[in-house]
Design a protein around this motif. Structure first.
Motif, PDB file in Angstrom:
ATOM      1  N   GLY A  81       0.783  -1.229   0.000  1.00 46.04           N
ATOM      2  CA  GLY A  81       0.000   0.000   0.000  1.00 46.04           C
ATOM      3  C   GLY A  81       0.811   1.272   0.000  1.00 46.04           C
ATOM      4  O   GLY A  81       0.299   2.336  -0.358  1.00 46.04           O
ATOM      5  N   LEU A  82       2.099   1.186   0.404  1.00 47.43           N
ATOM      6  CA  LEU A  82       2.911   2.395   0.554  1.00 47.43           C
ATOM      7  C   LEU A  82       4.202   2.355  -0.260  1.00 47.43           C
ATOM      8  O   LEU A  82       5.086   3.195  -0.053  1.00 47.43           O
ATOM      9  CB  LEU A  82       3.262   2.615   2.033  1.00 47.43           C
ATOM     10  CG  LEU A  82       2.095   2.807   3.004  1.00 47.43           C
ATOM     11  CD1 LEU A  82       2.609   2.927   4.441  1.00 47.43           C
ATOM     12  CD2 LEU A  82       1.279   4.040   2.642  1.00 47.43           C
ATOM     13  N   TRP A  83       4.328   1.423  -1.200  1.00 49.78           N
ATOM     14  CA  TRP A  83       5.553   1.325  -1.984  1.00 49.78           C
ATOM     15  C   TRP A  83       5.882   2.624  -2.705  1.00 49.78           C
ATOM     16  O   TRP A  83       7.050   2.941  -2.971  1.00 49.78           O
ATOM     17  CB  TRP A  83       5.446   0.188  -2.999  1.00 49.78           C
ATOM     18  CG  TRP A  83       4.345   0.387  -4.011  1.00 49.78           C
ATOM     19  CD1 TRP A  83       3.079  -0.082  -3.943  1.00 49.78           C
ATOM     20  CD2 TRP A  83       4.422   1.156  -5.234  1.00 49.78           C
ATOM     21  NE1 TRP A  83       2.343   0.320  -5.032  1.00 49.78           N
ATOM     22  CE2 TRP A  83       3.144   1.076  -5.841  1.00 49.78           C
ATOM     23  CE3 TRP A  83       5.425   1.887  -5.864  1.00 49.78           C
ATOM     24  CZ2 TRP A  83       2.866   1.707  -7.055  1.00 49.78           C
ATOM     25  CZ3 TRP A  83       5.139   2.517  -7.070  1.00 49.78           C
ATOM     26  CH2 TRP A  83       3.881   2.418  -7.651  1.00 49.78           C
ATOM     27  N   TRP A  84       4.858   3.392  -3.032  1.00 52.61           N
ATOM     28  CA  TRP A  84       5.028   4.625  -3.791  1.00 52.61           C
ATOM     29  C   TRP A  84       5.836   5.680  -3.042  1.00 52.61           C
ATOM     30  O   TRP A  84       6.316   6.653  -3.645  1.00 52.61           O
ATOM     31  CB  TRP A  84       3.659   5.203  -4.160  1.00 52.61           C
ATOM     32  CG  TRP A  84       2.706   5.277  -3.013  1.00 52.61           C
ATOM     33  CD1 TRP A  84       1.780   4.340  -2.640  1.00 52.61           C
ATOM     34  CD2 TRP A  84       2.606   6.329  -2.042  1.00 52.61           C
ATOM     35  NE1 TRP A  84       1.108   4.745  -1.520  1.00 52.61           N
ATOM     36  CE2 TRP A  84       1.592   5.968  -1.138  1.00 52.61           C
ATOM     37  CE3 TRP A  84       3.266   7.547  -1.887  1.00 52.61           C
ATOM     38  CZ2 TRP A  84       1.235   6.771  -0.058  1.00 52.61           C
ATOM     39  CZ3 TRP A  84       2.920   8.358  -0.815  1.00 52.61           C
ATOM     40  CH2 TRP A  84       1.906   7.955   0.084  1.00 52.61           C
ATOM     41  N   LEU A  85       6.015   5.514  -1.727  1.00 51.98           N
ATOM     42  CA  LEU A  85       6.849   6.450  -0.984  1.00 51.98           C
ATOM     43  C   LEU A  85       8.272   6.488  -1.535  1.00 51.98           C
ATOM     44  O   LEU A  85       8.977   7.494  -1.402  1.00 51.98           O
ATOM     45  CB  LEU A  85       6.884   6.068   0.498  1.00 51.98           C
ATOM     46  CG  LEU A  85       5.607   6.335   1.310  1.00 51.98           C
ATOM     47  CD1 LEU A  85       5.706   5.690   2.678  1.00 51.98           C
ATOM     48  CD2 LEU A  85       5.355   7.824   1.439  1.00 51.98           C
ATOM     49  N   ARG A 439       3.007   9.876 -10.567  1.00 55.22           N
ATOM     50  CA  ARG A 439       1.718   9.252 -10.908  1.00 55.22           C
ATOM     51  C   ARG A 439       1.645   7.864 -10.289  1.00 55.22           C
ATOM     52  O   ARG A 439       1.603   6.843 -10.988  1.00 55.22           O
ATOM     53  CB  ARG A 439       1.553   9.196 -12.421  1.00 55.22           C
ATOM     54  CG  ARG A 439       1.343  10.554 -13.045  1.00 55.22           C
ATOM     55  CD  ARG A 439       0.956  10.432 -14.493  1.00 55.22           C
ATOM     56  NE  ARG A 439       0.215  11.599 -14.947  1.00 55.22           N
ATOM     57  CZ  ARG A 439      -0.399  11.677 -16.118  1.00 55.22           C
ATOM     58  NH1 ARG A 439      -0.366  10.645 -16.942  1.00 55.22           N
ATOM     59  NH2 ARG A 439      -1.033  12.763 -16.467  1.00 55.22           N
ATOM     60  N   THR A 440       1.637   7.827  -8.989  1.00 61.42           N
ATOM     61  CA  THR A 440       1.555   6.593  -8.222  1.00 61.42           C
ATOM     62  C   THR A 440       0.232   6.593  -7.456  1.00 61.42           C
ATOM     63  O   THR A 440      -0.533   7.561  -7.498  1.00 61.42           O
ATOM     64  CB  THR A 440       2.732   6.502  -7.233  1.00 61.42           C
ATOM     65  OG1 THR A 440       2.587   7.548  -6.251  1.00 61.42           O
ATOM     66  CG2 THR A 440       4.084   6.662  -7.948  1.00 61.42           C
ATOM     67  N   PRO A 441      -0.074   5.531  -6.713  1.00 62.07           N
ATOM     68  CA  PRO A 441      -1.311   5.540  -5.915  1.00 62.07           C
ATOM     69  C   PRO A 441      -1.338   6.594  -4.821  1.00 62.07           C
ATOM     70  O   PRO A 441      -2.422   6.937  -4.327  1.00 62.07           O
ATOM     71  CB  PRO A 441      -1.340   4.130  -5.313  1.00 62.07           C
ATOM     72  CG  PRO A 441      -0.566   3.285  -6.254  1.00 62.07           C
ATOM     73  CD  PRO A 441       0.535   4.174  -6.747  1.00 62.07           C
ATOM     74  N   GLY A 442      -0.188   7.136  -4.428  1.00 60.38           N
ATOM     75  CA  GLY A 442      -0.143   8.066  -3.301  1.00 60.38           C
ATOM     76  C   GLY A 442      -1.093   9.240  -3.404  1.00 60.38           C
ATOM     77  O   GLY A 442      -1.877   9.489  -2.479  1.00 60.38           O
ATOM     78  N   ALA A 465      -3.836  21.070  -5.371  1.00 59.35           N
ATOM     79  CA  ALA A 465      -2.618  20.272  -5.364  1.00 59.35           C
ATOM     80  C   ALA A 465      -1.745  20.668  -6.543  1.00 59.35           C
ATOM     81  O   ALA A 465      -2.249  20.897  -7.649  1.00 59.35           O
ATOM     82  CB  ALA A 465      -2.954  18.782  -5.420  1.00 59.35           C
ATOM     83  N   ASN A 466      -0.458  20.699  -6.337  1.00 56.33           N
ATOM     84  CA  ASN A 466       0.477  21.089  -7.383  1.00 56.33           C
ATOM     85  C   ASN A 466       0.296  20.248  -8.642  1.00 56.33           C
ATOM     86  O   ASN A 466       0.157  20.764  -9.752  1.00 56.33           O
ATOM     87  CB  ASN A 466       1.908  20.966  -6.841  1.00 56.33           C
ATOM     88  CG  ASN A 466       2.964  21.201  -7.898  1.00 56.33           C
ATOM     89  OD1 ASN A 466       2.697  21.720  -8.975  1.00 56.33           O
ATOM     90  ND2 ASN A 466       4.184  20.809  -7.619  1.00 56.33           N
ATOM     91  N   THR A 467       0.302  18.926  -8.492  1.00 55.04           N
ATOM     92  CA  THR A 467       0.176  18.026  -9.642  1.00 55.04           C
ATOM     93  C   THR A 467      -1.178  17.326  -9.684  1.00 55.04           C
ATOM     94  O   THR A 467      -1.395  16.481 -10.553  1.00 55.04           O
ATOM     95  CB  THR A 467       1.288  16.964  -9.597  1.00 55.04           C
ATOM     96  OG1 THR A 467       1.238  16.274  -8.348  1.00 55.04           O
ATOM     97  CG2 THR A 467       2.660  17.600  -9.752  1.00 55.04           C
ATOM     98  N   GLY A 468      -2.073  17.641  -8.761  1.00 53.87           N
ATOM     99  CA  GLY A 468      -3.369  16.984  -8.692  1.00 53.87           C
ATOM    100  C   GLY A 468      -3.393  15.985  -7.544  1.00 53.87           C
ATOM    101  O   GLY A 468      -2.352  15.601  -7.033  1.00 53.87           O
ATOM    102  N   ILE A 469      -4.549  15.645  -7.126  1.00 55.57           N
ATOM    103  CA  ILE A 469      -5.878  15.924  -7.645  1.00 55.57           C
ATOM    104  C   ILE A 469      -6.422  17.174  -6.953  1.00 55.57           C
ATOM    105  O   ILE A 469      -6.525  17.211  -5.731  1.00 55.57           O
ATOM    106  CB  ILE A 469      -6.813  14.725  -7.397  1.00 55.57           C
ATOM    107  CG1 ILE A 469      -6.224  13.473  -8.035  1.00 55.57           C
ATOM    108  CG2 ILE A 469      -8.215  14.999  -7.865  1.00 55.57           C
ATOM    109  CD1 ILE A 469      -6.911  12.184  -7.560  1.00 55.57           C
ATOM    110  N   SER A 470      -6.722  18.225  -7.767  1.00 56.49           N
ATOM    111  CA  SER A 470      -7.371  19.419  -7.234  1.00 56.49           C
ATOM    112  C   SER A 470      -8.875  19.270  -7.432  1.00 56.49           C
ATOM    113  O   SER A 470      -9.318  18.786  -8.473  1.00 56.49           O
ATOM    114  CB  SER A 470      -6.873  20.670  -7.956  1.00 56.49           C
ATOM    115  OG  SER A 470      -5.478  20.842  -7.766  1.00 56.49           O
ATOM    116  N   ALA A 471      -9.650  19.677  -6.430  1.00 54.80           N
ATOM    117  CA  ALA A 471     -11.091  19.432  -6.516  1.00 54.80           C
ATOM    118  C   ALA A 471     -11.855  20.293  -5.527  1.00 54.80           C
ATOM    119  O   ALA A 471     -11.300  20.799  -4.544  1.00 54.80           O
ATOM    120  CB  ALA A 471     -11.394  17.956  -6.251  1.00 54.80           C
ATOM    121  N   VAL A 472     -13.140  20.430  -5.796  1.00 60.14           N
ATOM    122  CA  VAL A 472     -14.109  20.968  -4.846  1.00 60.14           C
ATOM    123  C   VAL A 472     -15.086  19.841  -4.535  1.00 60.14           C
ATOM    124  O   VAL A 472     -15.619  19.196  -5.449  1.00 60.14           O
ATOM    125  CB  VAL A 472     -14.849  22.186  -5.423  1.00 60.14           C
ATOM    126  CG1 VAL A 472     -15.920  22.664  -4.450  1.00 60.14           C
ATOM    127  CG2 VAL A 472     -13.869  23.319  -5.727  1.00 60.14           C
TER     128      VAL A 472
END
Length: 534
Positions: A81-85, A439-442, A465-472
């Motif tokens: 679950g955290l390999w993307w670190l 572009r990982t699951p993080g 967010a700088n690279t996403g995900i930006s949202a309302v």
């Protein structure tokens, strides 16, 4: 099912360890971005059988055997679950690649001690019948709560997030919060283990049927709770979120300050595709965390450029590092990771300083910092001594916006912690920079956890967010507007209104405490009503 249960229960040696690791790793598939709910059953059902096997293991002691199985299960869960670190260590690979194994394997190895504790605690309450489901739900949730609070806390991918992604299922968080969802996720995910029990069909099928009914009831509650129509918007507020998609590498360097600034200004002055020419002009522009590789409040030229960008009455809310004036005898002042509010004259009206810093990312304990420097190494942030935490959590005041509960980066993963004392805010603001993780699951996991905070608190979420995900996101967890991961652009959106505080926001941990007590009492009652198998 019986053969499978026997294979897991009777496994020994490396086979038992491998089964525990695989079962834990399967649980990570239930987390974003995949969100495969059946993976929860594939992970927690074998976990029950592993503890069953520890009851039989008299060579090393059943508690030790359960703890070892829990550690291996947790190690699999956190590695998967955290390999993307590991991506963060490759941003400046020449300086940090050596530490990649510590992030990818070392942190999961440490976090695995929490489920190890949970498995051992469950073993203390174990019984051969349905009571062990209550023991398992109580113990594993207790270990998850400890993981979220001890040693500054790290509740990332708490098991309740398996139920906290679906719009209907996540509505139960308005009643019981993230850890209440963890109780429900653990109990329902482990329920199929009873299909391998001996005895009549009613005993074998009772728990799985009840688990299915519980999930159906949660979905029904969610469908009832979420209104069919959009919520009204806050009058007079039009947001523009700027997502620069700036890589966290050598390009984000003080030498490139003007190029970075021009990129921000050009994007913020543009109009996103699909918006008509008569669309309402933004009243508030939001920029992400760590927006500048320099101190904005000490940069009058850049503040003047911002003033030129902003029409009269418009405000900029941006992430920015800031520094206090040095005290007598100090060479430099203290640095803070902050959110700053700037008006159309380029004046900084106020700020929020981050309270909950990332260990080893934004600061290093002083004795370790000295050791790292003695070895010729440095910490991640290019800040002398790292950032300082703010001493208190305050409401951020932004002209034209309702009172703001501000969060920076992973502060949004801590349920309830980010809410300031005093009157209830009407908006959650989260600025972050997930460019470290590509572009990982993080970034998907980060967004999902911030989104659940909106449901728990009954407040809209604005996330830049700088690279996403930006949202309302509205207070029911519905995404009203978003920019995807890895995209450059701006997003114009109205601000949904807040709703009355739900039960979780008013009662805090009361519901979780009640659920844990019920599980504990049921486990002990059922344990005492059946003969124990040692």
């Amino acid at each position: 099912m019986k053969r499978l249960a026997q294979a897991v229960t009777l496994a020994t040696g490396w086979r038992r360890g491998l089964l525990a690791w695989i079962a834990g790793a399967a649980g990570a598939l239930a987390m974003p971005p995949l969100g495969l709910l059946p993976a929860l059953f594939l992970s927690l059902t074998p976990a029950v059988w592993l503890i069953d096997g520890s009851v039989r293991d008299t060579r090393r002691g059943s508690l030790a055997a359960a703890a070892l199985a829990g550690w291996l299960w947790g190690f699999g869960y956190f590695v998967a679950g955290l390999w993307w670190l590991g991506a963060a260590f490759l941003v400046e690979a020449d300086q940090f690649a050596w530490a990649l194994p510590f992030g990818v394997l070392g942190l999961p190895a440490l976090l695995a001690f929490f489920p190890a504790f949970g498995f051992a605690l469950a073993r203390l309450l174990w019984s051969p019948g349905a009571g062990r489901l209550f023991a398992f739900a109580f113990a594993l949730t207790a270990s998850e709560w400890l993981r979220g609070h001890l040693f500054t806390g790290f509740p990332w991918n708490a098991l309740g997030m398996a139920l906290g992604q679906n719009l209907w299922l996540m509505q139960s968080a308005s009643l019981v919060g993230l850890y209440g969802l963890t109780v429900l996720a653990t109990a329902t995910g482990a329920a199929p283990a009873l299909l391998a029990s001996d005895g009549p069909a009613r005993r074998r099928w009772g728990a799985p049927v009840l688990a299915a009914a519980l999930l159906a009831a949660m979905a029904g509650f969610g469908a009832w709770r979420v209104p069919a129509d959009p919520l009204p918007s806050v009058p007079g507020v039009r947001l523009r979120l700027m997502q620069p998609n700036l890589p966290q590498d050598a390009k984000f360097h003080p030498g490139n300050r003007q190029a970075i600034m021009q990129r921000y200004l050009a994007l913020s002055a543009s109009r996103p595709l699909g918006v008509s020419g008569d669309a309402a002009a933004p009243t508030h522009i939001v920029w992400p965390e760590s927006a500048f590789p320099f101190l904005l409040h000490r940069s009058p030229a850049e503040l003047n450029q911002i003033a030129t960008l902003l029409p009269p009455g418009t405000h900029l809310v941006t992430g920015a590092a800031r520094m206090d004036d040095p005290l007598p005898g100090e060479e430099v002042g203290k640095f803070y990771n902050a959110i700053q509010v700037i008006d159309d004259r380029g004046t900084i009206l106020g700020s929020y300083d981050k309270v909950h810093l990332v260990p080893f990312g934004e600061y290093v304990p002083k004795f370790l910092d000295a050791l790292i420097r003695a070895m010729g190494l440095r910490q991640f942030v290019h800040i002398p001594g790292g950032f300082e935490p703010s001493g208190r959590r305050t409401t951020l005041t932004v002209p034209g916006l309702p009172p703001v509960a501000a969060t920076i980066c992973y502060e949004a993963i801590f349920p309830g912690e980010f809410m300031p004392e005093g009157p209830r805010p009407q908006l959650i603001l989260n600025v972050t920079n997930d460019a470290w993780f590509g572009r990982t699951p993080g970034p998907y996991q980060h967004f999902a956890q911030a989104r659940l905070r909106a449901v728990e608190e009954g407040l809209p979420l604005v996330r830049d967010a700088n690279t996403g995900i930006s949202a309302v996101v509205d207070p029911y967890g519905r995404v009203t507007a978003s920019l995807p991961l890895g995209a450059e652009g701006v997003l114009d959106a109205d601000l949904p209104a807040a709703i009355p505080a739900p039960v979780q926001a008013r009662a805090g941990t009361f519901a979780l405490t009640a659920m844990l007590l019920i599980c504990l009492m049921a486990a002990m009652a059922l344990r005492g009503s059946r003969p124990r198998r040692e």
